[in-house]
Design a protein around this motif. Structure first.
Motif, PDB file in Angstrom:
ATOM      1  N   ASN A   7       0.830  -1.184   0.000  1.00  0.00           N
ATOM      2  CA  ASN A   7       0.000   0.000   0.000  1.00  0.00           C
ATOM      3  C   ASN A   7       0.875   1.249   0.000  1.00  0.00           C
ATOM      4  N   GLY A   8       0.355   2.360  -0.515  1.00  0.00           N
ATOM      5  CA  GLY A   8       1.087   3.616  -0.528  1.00  0.00           C
ATOM      6  C   GLY A   8       1.380   4.151   0.862  1.00  0.00           C
ATOM      7  N   TRP A   9       0.587   3.720   1.836  1.00  0.00           N
ATOM      8  CA  TRP A   9       0.816   4.158   3.209  1.00  0.00           C
ATOM      9  C   TRP A   9       2.139   3.629   3.749  1.00  0.00           C
ATOM     10  N   SER A  10       2.737   2.676   3.076  1.00  0.00           N
ATOM     11  CA  SER A  10       4.044   2.157   3.491  1.00  0.00           C
ATOM     12  C   SER A  10       5.123   3.234   3.418  1.00  0.00           C
ATOM     13  N   LEU A  11       4.874   4.287   2.658  1.00  0.00           N
ATOM     14  CA  LEU A  11       5.826   5.392   2.573  1.00  0.00           C
ATOM     15  C   LEU A  11       6.021   6.094   3.914  1.00  0.00           C
ATOM     16  N   LEU A  12       5.028   5.972   4.787  1.00  0.00           N
ATOM     17  CA  LEU A  12       5.156   6.611   6.106  1.00  0.00           C
ATOM     18  C   LEU A  12       6.275   5.990   6.937  1.00  0.00           C
ATOM     19  N   ALA A  13       6.740   4.819   6.556  1.00  0.00           N
ATOM     20  CA  ALA A  13       7.864   4.199   7.262  1.00  0.00           C
ATOM     21  C   ALA A  13       9.134   5.029   7.111  1.00  0.00           C
ATOM     22  N   ALA A  14       9.184   5.893   6.115  1.00  0.00           N
ATOM     23  CA  ALA A  14      10.360   6.730   5.889  1.00  0.00           C
ATOM     24  C   ALA A  14      10.595   7.731   7.017  1.00  0.00           C
ATOM     25  N   VAL A  15       9.606   7.986   7.851  1.00  0.00           N
ATOM     26  CA  VAL A  15       9.802   8.925   8.955  1.00  0.00           C
ATOM     27  C   VAL A  15      10.535   8.288  10.127  1.00  0.00           C
ATOM     28  N   ILE A  16      10.677   6.966  10.110  1.00  0.00           N
ATOM     29  CA  ILE A  16      11.453   6.286  11.153  1.00  0.00           C
ATOM     30  C   ILE A  16      12.926   6.549  10.877  1.00  0.00           C
ATOM     31  N   PRO A  17      13.658   7.092  11.825  1.00  0.00           N
ATOM     32  CA  PRO A  17      15.055   7.437  11.580  1.00  0.00           C
ATOM     33  C   PRO A  17      15.894   6.229  11.150  1.00  0.00           C
ATOM     34  N   VAL A  18      16.792   6.452  10.236  1.00  0.00           N
ATOM     35  CA  VAL A  18      17.785   5.537   9.691  1.00  0.00           C
ATOM     36  C   VAL A  18      17.160   4.352   8.945  1.00  0.00           C
ATOM     37  N   PHE A  19      16.450   3.472   9.623  1.00  0.00           N
ATOM     38  CA  PHE A  19      15.970   2.247   8.998  1.00  0.00           C
ATOM     39  C   PHE A  19      14.742   2.461   8.111  1.00  0.00           C
ATOM     40  N   GLY A  20      13.931   3.451   8.401  1.00  0.00           N
ATOM     41  CA  GLY A  20      12.727   3.701   7.616  1.00  0.00           C
ATOM     42  C   GLY A  20      13.013   4.020   6.159  1.00  0.00           C
ATOM     43  N   PRO A  21      13.865   5.025   5.873  1.00  0.00           N
ATOM     44  CA  PRO A  21      14.173   5.321   4.470  1.00  0.00           C
ATOM     45  C   PRO A  21      14.862   4.162   3.755  1.00  0.00           C
ATOM     46  N   ILE A  22      15.691   3.430   4.465  1.00  0.00           N
ATOM     47  CA  ILE A  22      16.356   2.275   3.853  1.00  0.00           C
ATOM     48  C   ILE A  22      15.319   1.212   3.490  1.00  0.00           C
ATOM     49  N   TRP A  23      14.378   0.951   4.388  1.00  0.00           N
ATOM     50  CA  TRP A  23      13.333  -0.042   4.136  1.00  0.00           C
ATOM     51  C   TRP A  23      12.481   0.364   2.931  1.00  0.00           C
ATOM     52  N   VAL A  24      12.100   1.638   2.880  1.00  0.00           N
ATOM     53  CA  VAL A  24      11.276   2.121   1.764  1.00  0.00           C
ATOM     54  C   VAL A  24      12.053   2.010   0.455  1.00  0.00           C
ATOM     55  N   LEU A  25      13.315   2.406   0.438  1.00  0.00           N
ATOM     56  CA  LEU A  25      14.126   2.338  -0.778  1.00  0.00           C
ATOM     57  C   LEU A  25      14.290   0.897  -1.265  1.00  0.00           C
ATOM     58  N   ILE A  26      14.495  -0.029  -0.345  1.00  0.00           N
ATOM     59  CA  ILE A  26      14.616  -1.441  -0.725  1.00  0.00           C
ATOM     60  C   ILE A  26      13.337  -1.911  -1.408  1.00  0.00           C
ATOM     61  N   HIS A  27      12.189  -1.526  -0.875  1.00  0.00           N
ATOM     62  CA  HIS A  27      10.929  -1.958  -1.469  1.00  0.00           C
ATOM     63  C   HIS A  27      10.616  -1.228  -2.777  1.00  0.00           C
ATOM     64  N   LEU A  28      11.094  -0.001  -2.914  1.00  0.00           N
ATOM     65  CA  LEU A  28      10.901   0.710  -4.181  1.00  0.00           C
ATOM     66  C   LEU A  28      11.732   0.075  -5.295  1.00  0.00           C
ATOM     67  N   LEU A  29      12.895  -0.451  -4.947  1.00  0.00           N
ATOM     68  CA  LEU A  29      13.774  -1.057  -5.943  1.00  0.00           C
ATOM     69  C   LEU A  29      13.533  -2.546  -6.125  1.00  0.00           C
TER      70      LEU A  29
END
Length: 123
Positions: free
Chosen positions: A74-96
């Motif tokens: 779901n697009g709401w998974s993007l909200l994980a990016a607000v979690i410091p350090v691991f959130g943006p990494i998790w989102v980027l892994i799933h985007l790729l």
């Protein structure tokens, strides 16, 4: 005609897109918003620049949601990016990550080319 195809492609989070489409559209949105943001900044100052920064963030969020739809998230998974350090990494892994090979609840597989080559061997 152009507005009815461009606006949903860049600003609405419906449907699915492939990795290459996502990257291409993000780069196009970044270049367009940078160019017009610079122009608006020279005319209106920081307000003009901020407006195009918001437009880019909206577009990047919608495109990323479309990309996540291809991985059955779901697009709401993007909200994980607000979690410091691991959130943006998790989102980027799933985007790729590679999308699913079949239709899912967000639409048909965008990587399937049904019109690529059709050969009728009966003729």
């Amino acid at each position: 005609m152009l507005l009815t195809t461009v606006v949903p492609a860049f600003f609405l989070s419906r449907g699915r897109i492939t990795r290459s489409e996502w990257l291409t559209r993000i780069v196009i949105a970044a270049l367009v918003c940078t160019a017009f943001g610079s122009l608006a900044g020279s005319w209106f100052g920081e307000t003009g620049t901020s407006l195009f920064a918001i437009v880019f963030l909206w577009s990047a969020s919608a495109l990323s949601a479309q990309r996540l739809h291809d991985t059955s998230r779901n697009g709401w998974s993007l909200l994980a990016a607000v979690i410091p350090v691991f959130g943006p990494i998790w989102v980027l892994i799933h985007l790729l990550h590679r999308g699913v090979d079949h239709a899912n609840r967000f639409g048909p597989d965008p990587a399937i080319r049904s019109d690529y080559l059709k050969v009728n061997i009966a003729e």
